[in-house]
Design a protein around this motif. Structure first.
Motif, PDB file in Angstrom:
ATOM      1  N   ASN A 273      -2.015  10.143   4.260  1.00  0.00           N
ATOM      2  CA  ASN A 273      -2.495   8.865   4.787  1.00  0.00           C
ATOM      3  C   ASN A 273      -2.613   8.910   6.302  1.00  0.00           C
ATOM      4  O   ASN A 273      -1.927   9.699   6.977  1.00  0.00           O
ATOM      5  CB  ASN A 273      -1.550   7.726   4.390  1.00  0.00           C
ATOM      6  CG  ASN A 273      -1.704   7.326   2.938  1.00  0.00           C
ATOM      7  OD1 ASN A 273      -2.016   8.158   2.091  1.00  0.00           O
ATOM      8  ND2 ASN A 273      -1.479   6.058   2.647  1.00  0.00           N
ATOM      9  N   SER A 275      -2.525   6.040   9.466  1.00  0.00           N
ATOM     10  CA  SER A 275      -2.280   4.639   9.808  1.00  0.00           C
ATOM     11  C   SER A 275      -2.422   4.466  11.315  1.00  0.00           C
ATOM     12  O   SER A 275      -2.125   5.378  12.096  1.00  0.00           O
ATOM     13  CB  SER A 275      -0.887   4.195   9.349  1.00  0.00           C
ATOM     14  OG  SER A 275       0.112   4.980   9.963  1.00  0.00           O
ATOM     15  N   VAL A 327      -7.898   1.690   3.088  1.00  0.00           N
ATOM     16  CA  VAL A 327      -7.311   1.079   1.897  1.00  0.00           C
ATOM     17  C   VAL A 327      -6.633  -0.244   2.207  1.00  0.00           C
ATOM     18  O   VAL A 327      -6.316  -1.013   1.304  1.00  0.00           O
ATOM     19  CB  VAL A 327      -6.288   2.038   1.238  1.00  0.00           C
ATOM     20  CG1 VAL A 327      -6.994   3.250   0.667  1.00  0.00           C
ATOM     21  CG2 VAL A 327      -5.216   2.466   2.237  1.00  0.00           C
ATOM     22  N   SER A 328      -6.368  -0.534   3.479  1.00  0.00           N
ATOM     23  CA  SER A 328      -5.755  -1.822   3.829  1.00  0.00           C
ATOM     24  C   SER A 328      -6.101  -2.164   5.267  1.00  0.00           C
ATOM     25  O   SER A 328      -6.335  -1.287   6.101  1.00  0.00           O
ATOM     26  CB  SER A 328      -4.234  -1.770   3.643  1.00  0.00           C
ATOM     27  OG  SER A 328      -3.643  -0.888   4.581  1.00  0.00           O
ATOM     28  N   ASN A 329      -6.131  -3.479   5.530  1.00  0.00           N
ATOM     29  CA  ASN A 329      -6.429  -3.990   6.860  1.00  0.00           C
ATOM     30  C   ASN A 329      -5.736  -5.340   6.976  1.00  0.00           C
ATOM     31  O   ASN A 329      -6.201  -6.338   6.431  1.00  0.00           O
ATOM     32  CB  ASN A 329      -7.939  -4.124   7.051  1.00  0.00           C
ATOM     33  CG  ASN A 329      -8.295  -4.731   8.400  1.00  0.00           C
ATOM     34  OD1 ASN A 329      -7.427  -4.933   9.243  1.00  0.00           O
ATOM     35  ND2 ASN A 329      -9.568  -5.032   8.595  1.00  0.00           N
ATOM     36  N   ASN A 330      -4.571  -5.320   7.620  1.00  0.00           N
ATOM     37  CA  ASN A 330      -3.789  -6.554   7.714  1.00  0.00           C
ATOM     38  C   ASN A 330      -3.107  -6.614   9.066  1.00  0.00           C
ATOM     39  O   ASN A 330      -3.390  -5.807   9.973  1.00  0.00           O
ATOM     40  CB  ASN A 330      -2.773  -6.624   6.571  1.00  0.00           C
ATOM     41  CG  ASN A 330      -1.949  -5.343   6.450  1.00  0.00           C
ATOM     42  OD1 ASN A 330      -1.456  -4.823   7.450  1.00  0.00           O
ATOM     43  ND2 ASN A 330      -1.828  -4.839   5.232  1.00  0.00           N
ATOM     44  N   TYR A 334      -3.988  -0.789  10.299  1.00  0.00           N
ATOM     45  CA  TYR A 334      -5.014  -0.229   9.438  1.00  0.00           C
ATOM     46  C   TYR A 334      -4.449   1.010   8.741  1.00  0.00           C
ATOM     47  O   TYR A 334      -3.681   1.792   9.329  1.00  0.00           O
ATOM     48  CB  TYR A 334      -6.245   0.156  10.249  1.00  0.00           C
ATOM     49  CG  TYR A 334      -6.932  -1.027  10.903  1.00  0.00           C
ATOM     50  CD1 TYR A 334      -8.053  -1.613  10.318  1.00  0.00           C
ATOM     51  CD2 TYR A 334      -6.447  -1.563  12.093  1.00  0.00           C
ATOM     52  CE1 TYR A 334      -8.688  -2.697  10.908  1.00  0.00           C
ATOM     53  CE2 TYR A 334      -7.061  -2.652  12.691  1.00  0.00           C
ATOM     54  CZ  TYR A 334      -8.188  -3.218  12.092  1.00  0.00           C
ATOM     55  OH  TYR A 334      -8.803  -4.296  12.675  1.00  0.00           O
ATOM     56  N   GLU A 335      -4.839   1.192   7.496  1.00  0.00           N
ATOM     57  CA  GLU A 335      -4.375   2.350   6.740  1.00  0.00           C
ATOM     58  C   GLU A 335      -5.561   2.996   6.034  1.00  0.00           C
ATOM     59  O   GLU A 335      -6.396   2.307   5.433  1.00  0.00           O
ATOM     60  CB  GLU A 335      -3.323   1.958   5.709  1.00  0.00           C
ATOM     61  CG  GLU A 335      -2.711   3.149   4.973  1.00  0.00           C
ATOM     62  CD  GLU A 335      -1.584   2.747   4.033  1.00  0.00           C
ATOM     63  OE1 GLU A 335      -1.044   3.649   3.371  1.00  0.00           O
ATOM     64  OE2 GLU A 335      -1.263   1.544   3.971  1.00  0.00           O
TER      65      GLU A 335
END
Length: 471
Positions: A273, A275, A327-330, A334-335
């Motif tokens: 991954n 990040s 796969v994610s954005n919060n 970011y990931e």
């Protein structure tokens, strides 16, 4: 002519484990009368550490003046007398005129069976064969070390470290002028796994911060050139007329399910991954991926100790073009994930023994990731190394009774025992909780992995049995 034959059941292409029954037959054939004192069969496990001065960092040897230290530990020793029967032994033991038994010509078959124990029990240091061998082949006893009770170690065959298991049969002649008959049958042993605690959805990971250089697009290049005229301390760099710019800092991570346990030949569920606290301006590509297994074996012999490092390749891919997909954005950042499923099954070889510890040997493992990444498709490849500690297990699941006893008991007699000093007064000591439990436990069912060992493991077994010479 007399002949001794030792047959062990299920010994070919098969591995034994704790609680297994290791059985077979001792066959003695003779064409003439033989005078013998007894027929015995023994289950033995022995480790040998061989350290030369050349293996020691910082030690130099000149010519033949180097030294080699050999230390042997017999951590498993169970003996059974097949002949004479127990009732005859009691009658003869009190007789001072006993001169042996005369065996008439014929064939004699003696079945036997051993139950593999859970833990090792090293012999008293005074009975160990620990030798200091000099260039002149002089032998001196080296001091013994503190012995431990731990799970039986796996079979190992290495130039510096050997752990062997074998059955030994002996027909002892009464005459000192005649050699006794001996036969050896080595076999492969893999210990059962320590009970695994459920990890749920947790992951163990290793991460490293990195910042890459990349070549921006043409329009952006013009803006940077104009900006450089106004800002002397611009972060952009010019190399051979090409403007390079640093990327956003990010973390590259390698994840494994927690706890990080790997079983030979089984797929390793690796996750790679990326990040970052901010969105990446250009996609990150995985262009190269090398994964290695690093074996660390800390060995001690006499007063010498060293760490033997060996690296083996798990996989090696280049010319890749795997894009890190968001796969994610919060609020946490970011990931991105590098999908390695297209690379197929990632596993270690069946020649790798499980992690283990003995009185003077400690085997541990790490996985090394070497990733070649680019920021965008045209930037140069930058390599990043990550090291992750793992435990290698055999893949042999312990019976439910031991799992419940270990995970549900607060007793100090949990399985497996670690770093406990051995009580040498075995005759007076009560059986441990594990010994009592294993005495009535059936053999383990389920998949039985096999570890591939070189031919050297099965040859020259008698060299492990020097303390039996002359008996």
């Amino acid at each position: 002519m007399s002949e001794l034959i030792l047959e062990v059941d299920n010994v070919l292409n098969h591995s034994f484990t704790n609680l297994d029954d290791v059985g077979g037959r001792v066959i003695f054939r003779t064409d003439n009368e033989e005078s013998i004192s007894h027929i015995t069969v023994k289950l033995e496990g022995c480790s040998v550490v061989n350290i030369a001065s050349a293996d020691m960092p910082g030690i130099q040897t000149v010519g033949s003046s180097g030294r080699k230290v050999i230390e042997r530990h017999k951590f498993l020793y169970i003996s059974k007398t097949l002949f004479p029967p127990e009732n005859i032994q009691k009658n003869v033991s009190s007789s001072s005129s006993f001169k042996g038994y005369t065996i008439n010509p014929g064939e004699y078959v003696y079945p036997f069976s051993f139950k593999m124990p859970l833990n090792s029990k090293c012999e008293d240091p005074s009975s160990l064969i620990s030798k200091l061998v000099s260039a002149k082949n002089l032998q001196n006893m080296s001091p013994g070390r503190v012995h431990i009770i731990d799970t039986l170690p796996p079979s190992v065959s290495h130039p510096n470290v050997s752990i062997r298991y074998y059955i030994k049969a002996t027909v002892a002649r009464t005459s000192k002028l005649k050699l006794s008959f001996r036969k050896y049958c080595p076999f492969v042993f893999l210990p059962i796994e320590p009970p695994r605690r459920p990890g749920g959805n947790q992951y163990s990971f290793i991460r490293r911060e990195h910042q890459m250089s990349y070549i921006p697009a043409n329009k952006e290049t013009l803006e940077i050139e104009a900006s450089r005229k106004k800002h002397i301390f611009s972060l952009s760099k010019v190399s051979n007329g090409i403007i390079k710019r640093p990327s956003e800092p990010f973390f590259i991570e390698a994840r494994l399910p927690y706890p990080a346990i790997v079983v030979p030949t089984q797929n390793i569920p690796i996750r790679l991954n990326i990040s970052s606290d901010q969105a990446l301006c250009a996609p990150v590509y995985l262009r190269e991926l090398k994964i290695n297994l690093i074996e660390s074996t800390i060995v001690s012999a006499g007063l010498m100790s060293t760490n033997l490092i060996y690296k083996s390749r798990i996989l090696d891919f280049d010319n890749l073009m795997i894009e890190a997909v968001g796969v994610s954005n919060n609020a946490e950042g970011y990931e991105y994930r590098l999908d390695t499923s297209s690379l197929g099954v990632i596993s270690i070889s069946d020649t790798v023994p499980p992690s283990f510890k003995t009185c003077n040997i400690l085997r541990t493992y790490m996985i090394e990731y070497i990733m070649g990444l680019t920021y965008g498709q045209n930037s140069p490849i930058e390599k990043i190394q990550l090291l992750c500690k793992i435990e290698v297990y055999s893949g042999i699941v312990p019976p439910p009774a031991f799992i419940n006893a270990s995970l549900g008991s607060a007793s100090s007699n949990q399985f497996p025992k670690k770093n406990a000093q051995l009580n040498f007064n075995k005759d007076d000591a009560l059986p441990t909780y594990d010994e009592s439990l294993s005495a009535h436990a059936p053999p383990i069912e389920g998949p039985r992995p096999y570890i591939s060992l070189p031919p050297a493991y099965y040859s020259n077994v008698e060299q492990f049995d020097n303390d039996e010479k002359g008996r």
